[in-house]
Design a protein around this motif. Structure first.
Motif, mmCIF file in Angstrom:
data_model
loop_
_atom_site.group_PDB
_atom_site.id
_atom_site.type_symbol
_atom_site.label_atom_id
_atom_site.label_comp_id
_atom_site.label_asym_id
_atom_site.label_seq_id
_atom_site.Cartn_x
_atom_site.Cartn_y
_atom_site.Cartn_z
ATOM 1 N N MET A 1 -5.722 -11.928 -1.757
ATOM 2 C CA MET A 1 -6.276 -13.251 -1.969
ATOM 3 C C MET A 1 -7.779 -13.312 -3.238
ATOM 4 N N SER A 2 -7.653 -14.262 -4.057
ATOM 5 C CA SER A 2 -9.116 -14.304 -4.037
ATOM 6 C C SER A 2 -10.366 -14.637 -3.123
ATOM 7 N N ILE A 3 -11.721 -14.405 -2.972
ATOM 8 C CA ILE A 3 -12.946 -15.493 -2.786
ATOM 9 C C ILE A 3 -12.513 -17.382 -4.029
ATOM 10 N N LEU A 4 -12.258 -16.949 -4.481
ATOM 11 C CA LEU A 4 -12.627 -18.250 -5.379
ATOM 12 C C LEU A 4 -11.104 -19.099 -5.062
ATOM 13 N N GLU A 5 -9.981 -18.333 -4.861
ATOM 14 C CA GLU A 5 -8.629 -18.956 -4.272
ATOM 15 C C GLU A 5 -8.693 -19.714 -2.422
ATOM 16 N N ASP A 6 -9.580 -18.459 -2.040
ATOM 17 C CA ASP A 6 -10.183 -18.900 -0.929
ATOM 18 C C ASP A 6 -10.973 -20.418 -1.002
ATOM 19 N N LEU A 7 -12.271 -20.488 -1.268
ATOM 20 C CA LEU A 7 -12.748 -21.715 -1.588
ATOM 21 C C LEU A 7 -11.519 -22.878 -1.885
ATOM 22 N N TYR A 8 -11.113 -22.240 -2.971
ATOM 23 C CA TYR A 8 -10.063 -23.593 -3.184
ATOM 24 C C TYR A 8 -9.453 -24.442 -2.818
ATOM 25 N N TYR A 9 -8.766 -23.524 -1.520
ATOM 26 C CA TYR A 9 -7.752 -23.693 -0.734
ATOM 27 C C TYR A 9 -8.677 -23.753 0.452
ATOM 28 N N GLY A 10 -9.835 -24.014 0.806
ATOM 29 C CA GLY A 10 -10.240 -24.233 1.862
ATOM 30 C C GLY A 10 -10.897 -23.645 2.976
ATOM 31 N N ASN A 11 -9.822 -22.381 2.850
ATOM 32 C CA ASN A 11 -9.821 -21.360 3.844
ATOM 33 C C ASN A 11 -10.838 -20.693 3.987
ATOM 34 N N LEU A 12 -12.142 -20.853 3.279
ATOM 35 C CA LEU A 12 -13.895 -20.811 3.581
ATOM 36 C C LEU A 12 -14.193 -21.429 3.727
ATOM 37 N N ARG A 13 -15.480 -20.806 5.171
ATOM 38 C CA ARG A 13 -15.333 -22.132 5.205
ATOM 39 C C ARG A 13 -16.413 -21.497 6.635
ATOM 40 N N PRO A 14 -17.828 -20.945 6.161
ATOM 41 C CA PRO A 14 -18.375 -20.426 6.480
ATOM 42 C C PRO A 14 -19.475 -20.271 7.696
ATOM 43 N N ASN A 15 -19.915 -21.995 7.629
ATOM 44 C CA ASN A 15 -20.611 -22.701 8.243
ATOM 45 C C ASN A 15 -20.042 -22.650 10.108
ATOM 46 N N GLU A 16 -17.880 -22.495 9.643
ATOM 47 C CA GLU A 16 -17.472 -21.853 10.795
ATOM 48 C C GLU A 16 -17.551 -21.016 11.727
ATOM 49 N N SER A 17 -17.704 -19.595 10.842
ATOM 50 C CA SER A 17 -17.958 -18.654 11.560
ATOM 51 C C SER A 17 -19.363 -17.376 11.351
ATOM 52 N N MET A 18 -20.731 -19.128 11.022
ATOM 53 C CA MET A 18 -21.967 -18.025 10.949
ATOM 54 C C MET A 18 -22.546 -18.402 12.692
ATOM 55 N N LYS A 19 -23.483 -17.689 13.128
ATOM 56 C CA LYS A 19 -23.954 -17.435 14.254
ATOM 57 C C LYS A 19 -24.852 -16.696 14.137
ATOM 58 N N SER A 20 -26.162 -17.313 14.681
ATOM 59 C CA SER A 20 -27.583 -16.932 14.700
ATOM 60 C C SER A 20 -28.034 -15.071 15.081
ATOM 61 N N CYS A 21 -28.550 -14.861 14.295
ATOM 62 C CA CYS A 21 -28.724 -12.655 14.416
ATOM 63 C C CYS A 21 -30.327 -13.308 15.757
ATOM 64 N N ASP A 22 -30.828 -14.749 15.633
ATOM 65 C CA ASP A 22 -32.377 -14.628 16.152
ATOM 66 C C ASP A 22 -31.442 -14.523 17.705
ATOM 67 N N PRO A 23 -32.007 -13.801 18.812
ATOM 68 C CA PRO A 23 -31.848 -13.350 19.851
ATOM 69 C C PRO A 23 -32.624 -14.853 20.895
ATOM 70 N N ARG A 24 -33.266 -15.567 20.971
ATOM 71 C CA ARG A 24 -33.349 -17.100 21.563
ATOM 72 C C ARG A 24 -32.016 -17.713 21.363
ATOM 73 N N ALA A 25 -31.039 -18.137 20.173
ATOM 74 C CA ALA A 25 -30.256 -18.507 19.983
ATOM 75 C C ALA A 25 -29.486 -19.039 21.740
ATOM 76 N N LYS A 26 -29.450 -17.377 21.893
ATOM 77 C CA LYS A 26 -28.121 -17.596 23.368
ATOM 78 C C LYS A 26 -29.005 -18.364 24.380
ATOM 79 N N GLU A 27 -30.342 -18.253 24.593
ATOM 80 C CA GLU A 27 -30.958 -18.443 25.664
ATOM 81 C C GLU A 27 -31.640 -20.050 25.126
#
Length: 90
Positions: A1-27
């Motif tokens: 499946m292409s990225i455009l198809e993933d976007l169309y079908y709602g399979n692309l949700r970057p807000n759900e897989s984002m994690k902060s790289c800032d070491p202070r986030a865990k603290e």
């Protein structure tokens, strides 16, 4: 499946897989969790529910801001690609 198809079908949700790289986030997350435990035991049930509702509103506002930043970043990236192609010497 292409990225455009993933976007169309709602399979692309970057807000759900984002994690902060800032070491202070865990603290900071731990501090928030600890504070919520303290508030839950020290506030009345109604006051704690009001606090949770307010934090939900903050979360919604942060989500809106993140979405706007994502869209703006995408636009800037697309404009950069157009500029590169437009000024490319062949």
């Amino acid at each position: 499946m292409s990225i455009l198809e993933d976007l169309y079908y709602g399979n692309l949700r970057p807000n759900e897989s984002m994690k902060s790289c800032d070491p202070r986030a865990k603290e900071i997350n731990k501090k928030l969790s600890d504070a919520m435990q303290i508030y839950q035991t020290s506030l009345s049930k109604d006051d704690f529910e009001q606090l949770e509702e307010m934090l939900d509103w903050v979360g919604e506002l942060n989500s809106m801001h993140t979405a706007a930043a994502f869209v703006e970043g995408y636009r800037i990236g697309a404009l950069m690609m157009i500029d590169v192609i437009k000024h490319k010497d062949f």
